[in-house]
Design an enzyme around this catalytic site. Structure first.
Site, PDB file in Angstrom:
ATOM      1  N   GLY A  34       8.977 -11.804   0.456  1.00 30.16           N
ATOM      2  CA  GLY A  34       7.337 -12.040   1.178  1.00 30.16           C
ATOM      3  C   GLY A  34       6.898 -13.264   0.293  1.00 30.16           C
ATOM      4  N   THR A  36       4.128 -13.312  -2.208  1.00 33.30           N
ATOM      5  CA  THR A  36       3.489 -12.593  -3.462  1.00 33.30           C
ATOM      6  C   THR A  36       4.702 -12.481  -4.111  1.00 33.30           C
ATOM      7  OG1 THR A  36       1.864 -11.596  -2.209  1.00 33.30           O
ATOM      8  CG2 THR A  36       2.217 -10.767  -4.425  1.00 33.30           C
ATOM      9  N   ALA A  91       4.021  -5.954  -0.970  1.00 29.47           N
ATOM     10  CA  ALA A  91       3.313  -4.737  -0.129  1.00 29.47           C
ATOM     11  C   ALA A  91       2.639  -5.029   1.025  1.00 29.47           C
ATOM     12  CB  ALA A  91       3.116  -3.581  -0.937  1.00 29.47           C
ATOM     13  N   GLU A 111      15.077  -3.802   0.861  1.00 28.17           N
ATOM     14  CA  GLU A 111      13.338  -4.437  -0.142  1.00 28.17           C
ATOM     15  C   GLU A 111      13.999  -2.811  -0.684  1.00 28.17           C
ATOM     16  OE1 GLU A 111      10.253  -6.787   0.953  1.00 28.17           O
ATOM     17  OE2 GLU A 111      10.709  -4.857   2.230  1.00 28.17           O
ATOM     18  N   LYS A 129      -4.719  -5.289  -0.057  1.00 33.47           N
ATOM     19  CA  LYS A 129      -3.585  -4.712   0.309  1.00 33.47           C
ATOM     20  C   LYS A 129      -4.242  -3.334   0.147  1.00 33.47           C
ATOM     21  CE  LYS A 129      -1.206  -8.079   1.710  1.00 33.47           C
ATOM     22  NZ  LYS A 129       0.211  -8.217   1.491  1.00 33.47           N
TER      23      LYS A 129
HETATM   24  C1  5RP Z   1       8.904  -8.221   3.228  1.00 39.74           C
HETATM   25  C2  5RP Z   1       7.605  -6.750   2.828  1.00 39.74           C
HETATM   26  C3  5RP Z   1       6.987  -8.349   1.576  1.00 39.74           C
HETATM   27  O1  5RP Z   1       6.875  -7.748   0.525  1.00 39.74           O
HETATM   28  C4  5RP Z   1       5.371  -7.447   2.332  1.00 39.74           C
HETATM   29  O2  5RP Z   1       5.291  -8.001   3.340  1.00 39.74           O
HETATM   30  C5  5RP Z   1       4.273  -8.543   1.756  1.00 39.74           C
HETATM   31  O3  5RP Z   1       4.218 -10.096   2.403  1.00 39.74           O
HETATM   32  P1  5RP Z   1       3.234 -10.877   1.257  1.00 39.74           P
HETATM   33  O4  5RP Z   1       3.581 -10.739  -0.027  1.00 39.74           O
HETATM   34  O5  5RP Z   1       3.919 -12.407   1.751  1.00 39.74           O
HETATM   35  O6  5RP Z   1       1.430  -9.964   1.588  1.00 39.74           O
HETATM   36  O7  5RP Z   1       7.607  -6.257   3.146  1.00 39.74           O
HETATM   37  O8  5RP Z   1       9.428  -7.524   4.000  1.00 39.74           O
END
Ligand code: 5RP
Length: 236
Positions: A34, A36, A91, A111, A129
């Site tokens: 993802g 982050t 997340a 993950e 989040k």
């Molecule tokens: C991927 C995930 C990611 O960690 C989650 O979707 C968060 O992504 P982002 O940091 O782009 O919002 O679980 O399967």
């Protein structure tokens, strides 16, 4: 609008920079997926360059693997290192008990395997989040499913109170295919007041590979803000 996007990116980066402070010399680190987690991978690469740090990364997705290569982080596998010192991952939703919904990037199975093999799971996210209750704002639970079981699994998810949707690809017709060759079903359960119970019910359906509910797995969450970062530790 542009300013808001810049703030969110700054917040994500702030959280990632704090999390990477947990990485120590000789560590084997799970590399999350993802946008982050990508900042955390970049910062691990920076520390390798800056400090000559020796670490090995275990990527949780093809995206994380490519990012590790880009930032010159040597990678390894769970075959060679079945116990990891730490995983840093993102997340999609985080409740007060640090239970999570993950998997909007479709990498939930790897993950969860990598997180389970880690002594510590550190989550990085921006403020959007954080929720009171998982499932808020009709957020679905991503579920990885064997392709041949798609229809029976969708029926069973309906029976346990969910509204399932097969995740479709963009820039490709048909369903999203995960790094493991499976499909993703996004199931809306409304507000999830008993996430551990729901996790057990979904895992009990034949054909389900893994769910995006991460119950009592996160040890520390860093919530990034544009000019600071909040640290939350799970009460044991
Ligand atoms: C991927 C995930 C990611 O960690 C989650 O979707 C968060 O992504 P982002 O940091 O782009 O919002 O679980 O399967």
């Amino acid at each position: 609008m542009k300013l808001r996007k810049e703030w969110v990116e700054k917040a994500k980066k702030n959280a990632a920079l704090e999390a990477v402070k947990h990485v120590k010399e000789g560590f084997v680190v799970g590399l999350g997926s993802g946008s982050t987690a990508a900042y955390a991978i970049e910062e691990i690469g920076n520390r390798i360059k800056r400090e000559g740090l020796h670490v090995l990364g275990v990527p949780t997705s093809y995206q994380a693997f490519m990012s590790a290569i880009k930032h010159r982080i040597p990678t390894t596998t769970l075959e060679e290192h079945p116990i990891l010192n730490l995983t840093i991952d993102g997340a999609d939703q985080i409740d007060d008990e640090l239970n999570l919904i993950k998997g909007m990037g479709g990498a939930l199975t790897r993950e969860k395997i990598v997180a389970s093999a880690s002594k510590k799971l550190v989550i990085v996210a921006d403020e959007s989040k954080k929720v009171k209750c998982l499932g808020e704002n009709n957020h679905p639970v991503p579920i990885e499913v064997l392709p041949l079981a798609a229809q029976p699994v969708m029926l069973k998810i309906t029976e346990i109170g969910g509204k399932p949707i097969l995740r479709e690809g963009t820039k490709k017709v048909g369903p999203v295919i995960t790094d493991n060759g499976n499909i993703i079903i996004d199931a809306n359960f409304g507000l999830i007041d008993k996430p551990a119970e729901l996790e057990r019910k979904i895992k009990n359906i034949s054909g389900v590979v893994e769910t995006g509910l991460f119950i009592k797995m996160a040890d520390i969450v860093y919530i990034g803000k544009p000019d600071s970062t909040e640290k939350i530790e799970r009460k044991k």
